[in-house]
Design a protein around this motif. Structure first.
Motif, short mmCIF file in Angstrom:
data_model
loop_
_atom_site.label_atom_id
_atom_site.label_comp_id
_atom_site.label_asym_id
_atom_site.label_seq_id
_atom_site.Cartn_x
_atom_site.Cartn_y
_atom_site.Cartn_z
N TYR A 79 -7.58 -12.96 -7.88
CA TYR A 79 -6.63 -11.70 -7.82
C TYR A 79 -6.05 -11.81 -6.40
O TYR A 79 -5.06 -11.82 -6.17
CB TYR A 79 -7.15 -10.67 -8.43
N GLU A 80 -7.17 -11.80 -5.47
CA GLU A 80 -6.89 -11.64 -3.86
C GLU A 80 -6.25 -13.04 -3.55
O GLU A 80 -5.27 -13.11 -2.61
CB GLU A 80 -8.02 -11.36 -3.23
N PHE A 81 -6.69 -14.11 -3.80
CA PHE A 81 -6.32 -15.50 -3.68
C PHE A 81 -4.57 -15.44 -3.93
O PHE A 81 -3.81 -16.16 -3.01
CB PHE A 81 -7.00 -16.61 -4.36
N TYR A 82 -4.32 -15.00 -4.95
CA TYR A 82 -2.86 -15.00 -5.44
C TYR A 82 -2.08 -14.37 -4.40
O TYR A 82 -0.99 -14.72 -3.98
CB TYR A 82 -2.75 -14.44 -6.81
N TYR A 83 -2.42 -13.22 -3.99
CA TYR A 83 -1.74 -12.22 -3.09
C TYR A 83 -1.67 -12.82 -1.69
O TYR A 83 -0.79 -12.84 -0.78
CB TYR A 83 -1.97 -10.91 -2.88
N ASP A 84 -2.77 -13.38 -1.20
CA ASP A 84 -2.82 -14.29 0.12
C ASP A 84 -2.41 -15.64 0.41
O ASP A 84 -2.02 -15.73 1.29
CB ASP A 84 -4.43 -13.93 0.50
N ILE A 85 -2.38 -16.11 -0.53
CA ILE A 85 -2.19 -17.70 -0.40
C ILE A 85 -1.01 -18.00 -1.19
O ILE A 85 0.01 -18.74 -0.80
CB ILE A 85 -3.61 -18.67 -1.17
N LEU A 86 -0.78 -17.76 -2.75
CA LEU A 86 0.36 -18.02 -3.33
C LEU A 86 1.38 -17.40 -3.22
O LEU A 86 2.56 -17.66 -3.39
CB LEU A 86 0.05 -18.28 -4.91
N LYS A 87 1.56 -15.98 -3.13
CA LYS A 87 2.64 -14.98 -2.89
C LYS A 87 3.20 -15.22 -1.58
O LYS A 87 2.54 -15.02 -0.47
CB LYS A 87 1.90 -13.65 -3.11
N SER A 88 4.58 -15.50 -1.59
CA SER A 88 5.15 -15.77 -0.21
C SER A 88 5.40 -14.34 0.31
O SER A 88 5.48 -13.24 -0.37
CB SER A 88 6.57 -16.21 -0.57
N PRO A 89 5.17 -14.27 1.66
CA PRO A 89 4.82 -15.34 2.71
C PRO A 89 3.51 -15.57 3.01
O PRO A 89 3.35 -16.16 3.84
CB PRO A 89 5.94 -14.93 3.90
N GLY A 90 2.55 -15.13 2.21
CA GLY A 90 1.23 -15.18 2.46
C GLY A 90 0.62 -14.09 3.13
O GLY A 90 1.47 -13.37 3.72
N GLY A 91 -0.56 -13.92 3.05
CA GLY A 91 -1.22 -12.72 3.73
C GLY A 91 -0.78 -11.53 3.25
O GLY A 91 -0.60 -10.43 3.77
N GLN A 92 -0.56 -11.38 1.87
CA GLN A 92 0.08 -10.12 1.21
C GLN A 92 -1.00 -9.19 0.50
O GLN A 92 -0.70 -8.34 -0.09
CB GLN A 92 1.24 -10.60 0.11
N PHE A 93 -2.22 -9.55 0.46
CA PHE A 93 -3.03 -8.63 -0.22
C PHE A 93 -3.17 -7.36 0.45
O PHE A 93 -3.45 -6.27 -0.42
CB PHE A 93 -4.52 -9.29 -0.41
N PHE A 94 -2.91 -7.15 1.75
CA PHE A 94 -3.13 -5.94 2.32
C PHE A 94 -2.13 -4.97 1.82
O PHE A 94 -2.25 -3.83 1.75
CB PHE A 94 -3.20 -6.06 3.95
N HIS A 95 -0.76 -5.52 1.42
CA HIS A 95 0.12 -4.82 0.95
C HIS A 95 -0.24 -4.19 -0.46
O HIS A 95 -0.19 -2.94 -0.99
CB HIS A 95 1.34 -5.33 0.86
N LYS A 96 -0.87 -5.01 -1.37
CA LYS A 96 -1.58 -4.88 -2.56
C LYS A 96 -2.46 -3.68 -2.41
O LYS A 96 -2.48 -2.89 -3.47
CB LYS A 96 -1.80 -5.98 -3.25
N LEU A 97 -3.53 -3.84 -1.38
CA LEU A 97 -4.32 -2.87 -1.59
C LEU A 97 -3.88 -1.45 -1.30
O LEU A 97 -4.35 -0.54 -1.77
CB LEU A 97 -5.36 -3.45 -0.22
N SER A 98 -2.71 -1.38 -0.44
CA SER A 98 -2.21 -0.14 -0.11
C SER A 98 -1.71 0.44 -1.43
O SER A 98 -1.73 1.87 -1.81
CB SER A 98 -1.13 0.00 0.80
#
Length: 531
Positions: A57-76
């Motif tokens: 789940y985290e992999f998707y947001y940090d690696i696959l979802k453009s532009p990368g490194g997006q899990f911190f937004h999802k965590l918020s």
């Protein structure tokens, strides 16, 4: 049975084994999901069920979802939906509550260990940043602390000053230049030269070698871009470093020059340690008494060697990893802080004028050689640096620690051994603590409350707080004062949204991929006008 009959049976047999393997794997995955959702010690904690089930789940947001490194937004978003405590992955708890910060990042004698995956990313487990055990970390930190004390940094101003002069020369060489000056590259060259000189006794010259400075900056960028992937596979970097780099160096130089430059830094540090060990074998330990009388040891390696650490804690491999830890952490974060402070001042001309008036006054009263302690007393200058540090909130990544005892948060009992994390931006950009938190308002510090001062945590807090705080302050005060006192600058094609505000979590906050950096034009050199 003929041979043809035997071969006719083989595919059926192989298919059976393959089906059995797939069934076993599916059963294992299903049972793991059921365990994590229903029977895991963290099963009752709030958060998305998919996040509780798998790290993919985290992999998707940090690696696959453009532009990368997006899990911190999802965590918020998770916190907005579920509240201040969530389970962002199967094994971790994340808390967004300033009131818990002092509990998690507590000072001694409270013990907090680090979480193994979060220490593996840099592949430097023997440096203080990668040390898991609280007790081992404390011993290693005490050993090198003489290099980072306020007294030691103050005594080293004469060592840092020549590097400040070089920095000023770089700005002077760009007066009226058609090409804009990239502040992150320029300041990284400065902080790297200072660290090599102060920590290792090595004279480097990144500031006077534009090509080397840009290559080093690109290597640091390569590390940042790779960090989201490293977070998902933290063991990978150690495996890559174990490969025989000499064998692959020609290929790396051609196809991955940024990575090749980074690996070259590893080689340089290993050679530096080797030279130190060779020198000590010749001189012996006769200078130990003399070293103890000095304000600071000659180098980081002298500090380790002269410390009370056990013999196996002073081996070359540990010195090499400690050296790289200090180089990477100090150079990159220091340059970002300088570039961001300069941006905020240039973006707020009214505040800039107040700061420059203060600096000009102290330069006059000190005959052009103000000490750091004089600069620290300048109200607008010190408040501007403090506000920039708050806004920068350099570490965007979660910072998990592990308590050896159960911790209680608002009725939730978090089992001992659970990785618990918090994030600096949740504190430093909290509108309830700092009204209009994303605005640059240095004057907020003139009447700051005790709680605001307590929540000023750009360097962290507790036993794992950044050891280089005083060193960073010294670098910033000296360099910013020198540049602002001499030059008239203006921002060039630089905006908050694209070039400063971070849109990606790469351990440190990264701006948009379309950013070309924080850039300025050098308009006037006051010294040249006087001449």
């Amino acid at each position: 049975m003929e041979s043809a009959d035997i071969f006719r049976h083989l595919p059926s047999s192989n298919t059976t084994w393959l089906l059995a393997l797939l069934c076993a794997l599916t059963l294992y995955m299903l049972s793991m999901c059921v365990y994590r959702l229903l029977f895991h010690p963290l099963a009752r904690f709030p958060g998305p069920k998919l996040a509780a089930t798998t790290k993919w789940y985290e992999f998707y947001y940090d690696i696959l979802k453009s532009p990368g490194g997006q899990f911190f937004h999802k965590l918020s978003q998770m916190h907005d939906q579920y509240g201040p405590i969530v389970r962002p992955n199967p094994s971790e708890i994340h808390i967004r509550d300033p009131g818990f910060f002092d509990v998690l990042y507590a000072a001694n004698p409270t013990k907090r260990n680090k979480y193994l995956p979060s220490t593996e990313m840099a592949a430097l487990p023997l440096g203080i940043h990668g040390t898991i055990s609280h007790d081992t970390h404390r011993r290693r930190r005490v050993a090198i602390s003489p290099m980072f004390s306020k007294r030691a940094v103050t005594s080293a101003q004469d060592l840092i000053q020549p590097h400040v002069h070089k920095l000023v020369e770089v700005f002077a060489a760009n007066v009226d230049s058609l090409e804009a000056l990239n502040l992150q590259t320029t300041f990284l060259a400065y902080t790297t030269d200072v660290i090599y000189d102060y920590m290792f006794g090595i004279k480097t010259n990144y500031q006077n070698n534009k090509q080397e400075a840009e290559a080093w900056r690109q290597s640091m960028e390569a590390v940042a871009q790779a960090t989201p992937f490293s977070k998902q596979f933290p063991w990978l970097n150690a495996k890559l470093l174990a490969l025989p780099h000499a064998l692959f160096r020609p290929l790396l130089n051609r196809f991955l020059p940024d990575i090749a430059g980074l690996l070259e830094t590893h080689s340089v540090m290993m050679q530096t340690v080797s030279n130190y060990v060779s020198e000590q074998s010749k001189t012996g330990l006769g200078e130990i008494a003399e070293e103890k009388e000095k304000i600071k040891p000659k180098t980081l390696f002298h500090a380790i060697d002269r410390s009370q650490l056990a013999g196996d804690e002073k081996n070359p491999q540990r010195m090499y990893q400690e050296g790289l830890t200090v180089l990477f952490a100090g150079g990159e974060t220091g340059s970002r802080l300088l570039a961001h402070t300069m941006f905020h001042l240039l973006d707020n001309p009214d505040i800039l004028e107040k700061v420059k008036d203060e600096i000009a006054g102290v330069y006059r009263s000190s005959n052009g050689s103000p000490e750091v302690k004089m600069l620290e007393r300048l109200p607008w200058f010190s408040a501007s640096i403090r506000e920039s540090l708050r806004l920068r909130a350099a570490t965007t990544s979660r910072l998990p620690l592990i308590s050896t005892k159960d911790l209680v948060y608002k009725g939730w009992t978090i089992p001992a051994g659970t990785p618990i994390s918090m994030s600096h931006p949740d504190i430093l950009h909290n509108n309830d603590i700092f009204p209009e938190a994303l605005k640059f308002k240095p004057d907020r510090w003139f009447n700051a409350t005790d709680f605001q001062n307590r929540m000023f945590v750009p360097f962290g807090k507790g036993t794992r707080m950044c050891i280089g705080m005083e060193f960073a302050y010294g670098e910033m005060y000296m360099s910013l004062a020198a540049v602002l006192n001499r030059f008239e600058l203006e921002l060039f094609d630089t905006t908050w949204e694209r070039d400063v505000a971070y849109s990606r979590d790469c351990f440190l906050g990264e701006p948009s991929k379309s950013s070309l950096g924080i850039r300025v034009k050098v308009l006037i050199d006051k010294a040249a006008k006087r001449d």
